[in-house]
Write an enzyme that holds these catalytic residues in place. Structure first.
Site, PDB file in Angstrom:
ATOM      1  N   GLY A  49     -15.446   3.211   3.726  1.00 31.73           N
ATOM      2  CA  GLY A  49     -14.258   3.938   3.304  1.00 31.73           C
ATOM      3  C   GLY A  49     -13.586   3.397   2.063  1.00 31.73           C
ATOM      4  N   GLN A  50     -14.298   2.597   1.260  1.00 32.96           N
ATOM      5  CA  GLN A  50     -13.683   2.121   0.018  1.00 32.96           C
ATOM      6  C   GLN A  50     -13.464   3.306  -0.911  1.00 32.96           C
ATOM      7  OE1 GLN A  50     -15.868  -0.951  -2.105  1.00 32.96           O
ATOM      8  NE2 GLN A  50     -14.228  -1.244  -3.600  1.00 32.96           N
ATOM      9  N   HIS A 100      -9.969  -5.126  -3.328  1.00 33.04           N
ATOM     10  CA  HIS A 100      -8.618  -5.384  -2.819  1.00 33.04           C
ATOM     11  C   HIS A 100      -8.704  -5.833  -1.375  1.00 33.04           C
ATOM     12  CE1 HIS A 100      -9.739  -1.145  -2.572  1.00 33.04           C
ATOM     13  NE2 HIS A 100      -9.122  -1.111  -1.401  1.00 33.04           N
ATOM     14  N   LEU A 101      -7.946  -6.857  -1.090  1.00 33.36           N
ATOM     15  CA  LEU A 101      -7.815  -7.341   0.276  1.00 33.36           C
ATOM     16  C   LEU A 101      -6.656  -6.589   0.914  1.00 33.36           C
ATOM     17  CD1 LEU A 101      -7.735 -11.090   1.273  1.00 33.36           C
ATOM     18  CD2 LEU A 101      -5.980  -9.532   2.082  1.00 33.36           C
ATOM     19  N   HIS A 102      -6.915  -5.916   2.044  1.00 35.68           N
ATOM     20  CA  HIS A 102      -5.828  -5.311   2.813  1.00 35.68           C
ATOM     21  C   HIS A 102      -5.262  -6.387   3.741  1.00 35.68           C
ATOM     22  CE1 HIS A 102      -6.761  -0.883   2.251  1.00 35.68           C
ATOM     23  NE2 HIS A 102      -7.950  -1.367   1.976  1.00 35.68           N
ATOM     24  N   ASN A 136     -12.627  -3.316   2.645  1.00 37.59           N
ATOM     25  CA  ASN A 136     -13.528  -2.176   2.788  1.00 37.59           C
ATOM     26  C   ASN A 136     -14.500  -2.229   1.609  1.00 37.59           C
ATOM     27  OD1 ASN A 136     -12.252  -1.161   5.104  1.00 37.59           O
ATOM     28  ND2 ASN A 136     -10.723  -0.105   3.865  1.00 37.59           N
ATOM     29  N   ASP A 190       0.849  -1.191   0.000  1.00 35.43           N
ATOM     30  CA  ASP A 190       0.000   0.000   0.000  1.00 35.43           C
ATOM     31  C   ASP A 190       0.889   1.247   0.000  1.00 35.43           C
ATOM     32  OD1 ASP A 190      -3.221   0.544   1.020  1.00 35.43           O
ATOM     33  OD2 ASP A 190      -1.792   2.214   1.090  1.00 35.43           O
ATOM     34  N   ILE A 191       0.520   2.221  -0.777  1.00 35.49           N
ATOM     35  CA  ILE A 191       1.309   3.447  -0.920  1.00 35.49           C
ATOM     36  C   ILE A 191       1.268   4.294   0.360  1.00 35.49           C
ATOM     37  CG2 ILE A 191      -0.464   5.020  -1.819  1.00 35.49           C
ATOM     38  CD1 ILE A 191       1.529   5.656  -4.112  1.00 35.49           C
TER      39      ILE A 191
HETATM   40  P1  AMP Z   1      -9.689   1.472   0.252  1.00 36.98           P
HETATM   41  O1  AMP Z   1      -9.844   2.765   1.007  1.00 36.98           O
HETATM   42  O2  AMP Z   1     -10.064   0.249   1.050  1.00 36.98           O
HETATM   43  O3  AMP Z   1     -10.385   1.524  -1.091  1.00 36.98           O
HETATM   44  O4  AMP Z   1      -8.147   1.307   0.011  1.00 36.98           O
HETATM   45  C1  AMP Z   1      -7.471   1.864  -1.071  1.00 36.98           C
HETATM   46  C2  AMP Z   1      -6.022   1.762  -0.716  1.00 36.98           C
HETATM   47  O5  AMP Z   1      -5.257   1.918  -1.894  1.00 36.98           O
HETATM   48  C3  AMP Z   1      -5.541   2.828   0.263  1.00 36.98           C
HETATM   49  O6  AMP Z   1      -5.024   2.195   1.432  1.00 36.98           O
HETATM   50  C4  AMP Z   1      -4.476   3.589  -0.517  1.00 36.98           C
HETATM   51  O7  AMP Z   1      -3.392   3.994   0.289  1.00 36.98           O
HETATM   52  C5  AMP Z   1      -4.064   2.563  -1.551  1.00 36.98           C
HETATM   53  N1  AMP Z   1      -3.506   3.092  -2.789  1.00 36.98           N
HETATM   54  C6  AMP Z   1      -3.990   4.112  -3.543  1.00 36.98           C
HETATM   55  N2  AMP Z   1      -3.224   4.285  -4.637  1.00 36.98           N
HETATM   56  C7  AMP Z   1      -2.235   3.351  -4.567  1.00 36.98           C
HETATM   57  C8  AMP Z   1      -1.130   3.020  -5.399  1.00 36.98           C
HETATM   58  N3  AMP Z   1      -0.875   3.689  -6.548  1.00 36.98           N
HETATM   59  N4  AMP Z   1      -0.308   2.025  -5.021  1.00 36.98           N
HETATM   60  C9  AMP Z   1      -0.546   1.348  -3.874  1.00 36.98           C
HETATM   61  N5  AMP Z   1      -1.583   1.601  -3.053  1.00 36.98           N
HETATM   62  C10 AMP Z   1      -2.412   2.593  -3.390  1.00 36.98           C
END
Ligand code: AMP
Ligand code: ZN
Length: 114
Positions: A93-94, A100-102, A87, A30-31
């Protein structure tokens, strides 16, 4: 989907710190990490959220879960414990509508999450 951020990462059009790739899933850091280990696992096909993934044929949900477990083992958090989160929808908060699985670990994780 041409305008989907995670489809572009899957297609290698946008760089990511990839930690695992299988035939069906891609895992990358995750960024904006919320824990020492914070990896996102995405199916290589576009599904907008966990509901769509759950409804998918052909083991797509299995592929994401299995890749998440493999990353947990690779990251060294499988024994001590970790958290997997989807999410789903705005109230959760998506922000990226490619499921995507965190995978979170490497610190003590509080419960309940915010
Ligand atoms: P969500 O809020 O569950 O939709 O999570 C989206 C996630 O994607 C967040 O934790 C962001 O930090 C992550 N994210 C957004 N852009 C990128 C990217 N380019 N590379 C890696 N993670 C990202
Ligand atoms: Zn996508």
């Amino acid at each position: 989907m041409s305008d989907c951020l995670f489809c572009k990462i899957v297609a290698k059009e946008i760089p990511a710190d990839v930690v695992l790739e299988t035939d069906r899933a891609l895992a990358f850091r995750d960024i904006n990490p919320q824990a020492p280990t914070h990896v996102l696992v995405v199916p290589k096909e576009h599904f907008q959220d966990a509901a769509a993934l759950a409804a998918a044929d052909d083991g797509w949900a299995d592929a994401v879960l299995q890749a998440g477990q493999a990353v947990a083992e690779q990251e060294g958090v499988a024994e001590v414990g970790y958290r997997m989160v989807f999410n789903t929808g705005p109230a959760a908060g998506q922000t990226v509508f490619h499921v995507h699985l965190h995978l979170l670990g490497g610190r003590n994780l509080t419960w309940p999450p915010g």
